[in-house]
Design a protein around this motif. Structure first.
Motif, PDB file in Angstrom:
ATOM      1  N   LEU A  78       0.819  -1.210   0.000  1.00  0.00           N
ATOM      2  CA  LEU A  78       0.000   0.000   0.000  1.00  0.00           C
ATOM      3  C   LEU A  78       0.855   1.263   0.000  1.00  0.00           C
ATOM      4  O   LEU A  78       0.502   2.258  -0.631  1.00  0.00           O
ATOM      5  N   LEU A  79       1.985   1.208   0.711  1.00  0.00           N
ATOM      6  CA  LEU A  79       2.897   2.357   0.744  1.00  0.00           C
ATOM      7  C   LEU A  79       3.845   2.371  -0.450  1.00  0.00           C
ATOM      8  O   LEU A  79       4.580   3.329  -0.645  1.00  0.00           O
ATOM      9  N   LYS A  80       3.851   1.268  -1.209  1.00  0.00           N
ATOM     10  CA  LYS A  80       4.754   1.084  -2.350  1.00  0.00           C
ATOM     11  C   LYS A  80       6.228   1.158  -1.932  1.00  0.00           C
ATOM     12  O   LYS A  80       7.077   1.654  -2.675  1.00  0.00           O
ATOM     13  N   ASN A  81       6.491   0.635  -0.718  1.00  0.00           N
ATOM     14  CA  ASN A  81       7.856   0.683  -0.208  1.00  0.00           C
ATOM     15  C   ASN A  81       8.014  -0.304   0.949  1.00  0.00           C
ATOM     16  O   ASN A  81       7.673   0.020   2.082  1.00  0.00           O
ATOM     17  N   PRO A  82       8.545  -1.528   0.687  1.00  0.00           N
ATOM     18  CA  PRO A  82       8.693  -2.508   1.764  1.00  0.00           C
ATOM     19  C   PRO A  82       9.679  -2.070   2.848  1.00  0.00           C
ATOM     20  O   PRO A  82       9.535  -2.443   4.008  1.00  0.00           O
ATOM     21  N   LEU A  83      10.652  -1.246   2.492  1.00  0.00           N
ATOM     22  CA  LEU A  83      11.602  -0.764   3.489  1.00  0.00           C
ATOM     23  C   LEU A  83      10.915   0.210   4.454  1.00  0.00           C
ATOM     24  O   LEU A  83      11.183   0.189   5.658  1.00  0.00           O
ATOM     25  N   LEU A  84      10.014   1.030   3.948  1.00  0.00           N
ATOM     26  CA  LEU A  84       9.243   1.925   4.808  1.00  0.00           C
ATOM     27  C   LEU A  84       8.337   1.107   5.737  1.00  0.00           C
ATOM     28  O   LEU A  84       8.189   1.437   6.915  1.00  0.00           O
ATOM     29  N   ALA A  85       7.764   0.033   5.213  1.00  0.00           N
ATOM     30  CA  ALA A  85       6.960  -0.857   6.064  1.00  0.00           C
ATOM     31  C   ALA A  85       7.816  -1.451   7.172  1.00  0.00           C
ATOM     32  O   ALA A  85       7.370  -1.582   8.318  1.00  0.00           O
ATOM     33  N   SER A  86       9.059  -1.793   6.863  1.00  0.00           N
ATOM     34  CA  SER A  86       9.981  -2.303   7.883  1.00  0.00           C
ATOM     35  C   SER A  86      10.240  -1.252   8.953  1.00  0.00           C
ATOM     36  O   SER A  86      10.226  -1.552  10.148  1.00  0.00           O
ATOM     37  N   LEU A  87      10.478  -0.020   8.523  1.00  0.00           N
ATOM     38  CA  LEU A  87      10.724   1.069   9.470  1.00  0.00           C
ATOM     39  C   LEU A  87       9.525   1.253  10.399  1.00  0.00           C
ATOM     40  O   LEU A  87       9.685   1.358  11.624  1.00  0.00           O
ATOM     41  N   ILE A  88       8.340   1.252   9.834  1.00  0.00           N
ATOM     42  CA  ILE A  88       7.127   1.419  10.647  1.00  0.00           C
ATOM     43  C   ILE A  88       6.978   0.247  11.611  1.00  0.00           C
ATOM     44  O   ILE A  88       6.672   0.436  12.794  1.00  0.00           O
ATOM     45  N   ALA A  89       7.211  -0.968  11.125  1.00  0.00           N
ATOM     46  CA  ALA A  89       7.097  -2.149  11.984  1.00  0.00           C
ATOM     47  C   ALA A  89       8.108  -2.088  13.126  1.00  0.00           C
ATOM     48  O   ALA A  89       7.778  -2.382  14.280  1.00  0.00           O
ATOM     49  N   PHE A  90       9.350  -1.707  12.818  1.00  0.00           N
ATOM     50  CA  PHE A  90      10.367  -1.645  13.866  1.00  0.00           C
ATOM     51  C   PHE A  90      10.081  -0.529  14.862  1.00  0.00           C
ATOM     52  O   PHE A  90      10.325  -0.682  16.056  1.00  0.00           O
ATOM     53  N   CYS A  91       9.560   0.590  14.392  1.00  0.00           N
ATOM     54  CA  CYS A  91       9.216   1.678  15.321  1.00  0.00           C
ATOM     55  C   CYS A  91       8.090   1.258  16.254  1.00  0.00           C
ATOM     56  O   CYS A  91       8.156   1.497  17.468  1.00  0.00           O
ATOM     57  N   SER A  92       7.053   0.615  15.701  1.00  0.00           N
ATOM     58  CA  SER A  92       5.960   0.172  16.574  1.00  0.00           C
ATOM     59  C   SER A  92       6.432  -0.946  17.498  1.00  0.00           C
ATOM     60  O   SER A  92       6.059  -0.981  18.678  1.00  0.00           O
ATOM     61  N   SER A  93       7.295  -1.837  17.002  1.00  0.00           N
ATOM     62  CA  SER A  93       7.856  -2.883  17.860  1.00  0.00           C
ATOM     63  C   SER A  93       8.668  -2.285  18.998  1.00  0.00           C
ATOM     64  O   SER A  93       8.610  -2.755  20.138  1.00  0.00           O
TER      65      SER A  93
END
Length: 149
Positions: A30-45
């Motif tokens: 949805l964000l068209k960026n798997p690395l950004l998804a990783s950043l969001i996941a790590f921040c929430s984690s």
């Protein structure tokens, strides 16, 4: 904790990893960026882990203990986690969840058996045996069967 409960916890952990992988892969699409998804996941984690540490930790390491930790241990796990998780988020939408997870688990188990055999990273040695080798071969055959179309 007994072996059955530990095994159950490991199975639940694996299911949660597959669940988070699919949810965060969807976020990456949805964000068209798997690395950004990783950043969001790590921040929430990080936020969740911070809260759990505050709620559950009675004694924190002192400065002497912190200085004894080798520098690479502060960063290497995070780097490998970023690479592994980002590759999950990138490949799940392209391969499918079961295909990616099956190949990912194969990579984890093959590496774990080799690292265990040699006792890498200060972990207990788990010598290679015919039974372990048979298990690896069976797993690889299973992965081929799972991914046969």
């Amino acid at each position: 904790m007994n072996q059955y409960l530990l095994s159950l916890l490991a199975l639940i952990g694996g299911a949660f990893l597959a669940l988070q992988g699919s949810l965060n892969a969807q976020l990456g699409l949805l964000l068209k960026n798997p690395l950004l998804a990783s950043l969001i996941a790590f921040c929430s984690s990080t936020c969740f882990a911070f809260c759990l540490v505050l709620l559950t930790t009675k004694h924190y390491p002192n400065a002497i203990i912190i200085r004894e930790v080798p520098i690479y241990l502060w960063f290497a796990g995070g780097l490998f986690s970023l690479i592994g998780i980002s590759l999950y988020y990138y490949t799940i939408p392209k391969l499918g969840l079961s295909t990616m997870i099956s190949f990912g688990l194969c990579g984890q188990l093959v590496f774990a058996v080799i690292a265990g055999h040699f006792g890498w990273f200060g972990l207990p040695t788990e010598p290679m045996s015919l039974q372990r080798l048979g298990g690896l071969v069976a797993m690889i055959v299973g992965i081929l069967l799972i991914n046969l179309k």
